[in-house]
Design an enzyme around this catalytic site. Structure first.
Site, short mmCIF file in Angstrom:
data_model
loop_
_atom_site.label_atom_id
_atom_site.label_comp_id
_atom_site.label_asym_id
_atom_site.label_seq_id
_atom_site.Cartn_x
_atom_site.Cartn_y
_atom_site.Cartn_z
N TYR A 29 -6.34 9.53 -4.97
CA TYR A 29 -6.81 8.22 -4.52
C TYR A 29 -8.10 8.35 -3.70
O TYR A 29 -9.01 7.52 -3.81
CB TYR A 29 -5.74 7.51 -3.70
N CYS A 62 3.86 3.07 -9.76
CA CYS A 62 3.42 3.62 -8.48
C CYS A 62 4.09 4.96 -8.18
O CYS A 62 5.32 5.04 -8.20
CB CYS A 62 3.74 2.62 -7.36
#
Length: 308
Positions: free
Chosen positions: A169, A45
Site C-alpha cells: 500500500y 481485503c
C-alpha cells in the site's frame, strides 16, 4: 462512484502513505456465548481475510456468524448486498455501524469489524487484535500464538507488516517518486529475506503454522493478481521466488483456506475502487494462477527427520 481518492487523508507531506489507526480496540479474550458477536469482512481485503481465515481454521463458524460485504467500496464505504444483507440491524452500509457506535466518527470505514450484538456496537476493528481473540476463543485448537514463540512471532510480524502487508500500500498509494521507491525497495528486501528464511523452514517459525504465516499469506495470495500491476510492485512476482511460491501454495492448500480466497472479489475491489490508480476501472482477466500445483514443502520436515 466519483473520482475522489479514498485515501486522501492518509498521506504525509513527502507523499508517503500513512495508514490511519483503528478506532475501536476493546479486547474480548474469554470465549463468548454463541451469537453474541458478529464479524463483518470483505473477501477482497487482506486485513479482513486474515480474520476469516482464523475463524475458519479455529472452527468458530457457529460461534461467530460472518457477513461478507460487497467488494466494490464507493464514496459511502463498504456496503451490504441483496444477496448478503446485514442480518443484525439491516444496515445498507457498514458506516452505519460506525456511526451507531460513535456518532462523531469521520474517518475511513474499514473491515474487519467485530460487532457486539447484545450491546449493538462495534467492539474492535483492528484485525491483528481480532485474530488474537479468535485464537483465544478456541483453546482446544492448534495455538497460532504459542507462548514459546511469541517474541519471535512479534518480530516477524513487525517487519512483515511494515514492509510487506502495508508495504504494498505504501508503494501503491505513494504520491511522490521518492516515497514509492522507498516502499518498493523495503518490500523486495523483505521478500528476499523471507524467501531465504523459507529455504530451510517449511513455515516462518519452523514446522508449525503460526499467526505470522497467515498474516503474510493474505498479501502473498494477492500479490501477482493485483499488487504487481495495480500497485507497481513489479520487480518480480511471487511465482518467481524459489521458496515463497511453494510456501504460498502450501498454505493455500490447507483445508478450507481456498474458500476464503475470492479472486473475483479481490480484482474487482482493487481495480474498480481506486480511480486515481485505474481511472478506466477495467479489471484484467489474468493472470493465470495454479495454486493447487504441487508445493513439495513437506520435504523440509522429512529432511530434518532423516538427519535426526
Amino acid at each position: 462512484m466519483s473520482g475522489k481518492p479514498q485515501f486522501e487523508k492518509e498521506a504525509d507531506e513527502d507523499g508517503r502513505f500513512v495508514r490511519q489507526e483503528s478506532r475501536f480496540r476493546e479486547l474480548v479474550m474469554e470465549r463468548p456465548e454463541a451469537g453474541r458477536y458478529h464479524l463483518y469482512v470483505s473477501l477482497a481485503c487482506p486485513w479482513a481475510s486474515r480474520t476469516a481465515i482464523v475463524r475458519q481454521i479455529m472452527g468458530l463458524e457457529e460461534l461467530l456468524p460472518m457477513t461478507v460485504v460487497d467488494p466494490i467500496r464507493d464514496d459511502k464505504g463498504w456496503r451490504f448486498t441483496d444477496e448478503e444483507p446485514d442480518p443484525v440491524n439491516g444496515f445498507a452500509y457498514l458506516k452505519e455501524a460506525y456511526l451507531l457506535t460513535d456518532p462523531s466518527f469521520d474517518d475511513r470505514v474499514t473491515v474487519p469489524v467485530l460487532f457486539d450484538i447484545q450491546n449493538n456496537r462495534i467492539v474492535n476493528n483492528e484485525s491483528a487484535e481480532i485474530i488474537r481473540m479468535l485464537n483465544a476463543w478456541a483453546p482446544n485448537c492448534h495455538d497460532l500464538y504459542p507462548p514459546d514463540l511469541r517474541t519471535a512471532i512479534d518480530e516477524v510480524n513487525d517487519r512483515v507488516y511494515n514492509s510487506v502487508n502495508n508495504g504494498v500500500y505504501r508503494a501503491g498509494f505513494a504520491t511522490s517518486q521518492h516515497a514509492y521507491e522507498e516502499a518498493f525497495d523495503e518490500l523486495f528486501q523483505t521478500l528476499d529475506w523471507l524467501d531465504d528464511r523459507l529455504a530451510t523452514n517449511r513455515y516462518l517459525l519452523g514446522d508449525e503454522i503460526t499467526e505470522a504465516d497467515w498474516r503474510l499469506f493474505v498479501t502473498l495470495v494477492r500479490f501477482d493478481a493485483v499488487y504487481v500491476g495495480h500497485f507497481k510492485c513489479n520487480r518480480r512476482r511471487i511465482a518467481d521466488y524459489d521458496h515463497l511460491s511453494g510456501y504460498l501454495r502450501d498454505l493455500y492448500q490447507e483445508p478450507g483456506i481456498a474458500d476464503t480466497v475470492d479472486f473475483d472479489h479481490i480484482k474487482r475491489h482493487y481495480y474498480m475502487t481506486h480511480p486515481e490508480l485505474n481511472p478506466t476501472r477495467i479489471v484484467p482477466k489474468g493472470p493465470e494462477l495454479d495454486l493447487w500445483a504441487s508445493h513439495d514443502r513437506d520435504r523440509l520436515e522429512l529432511r530434518r527427520g532423516t538427519a535426526a
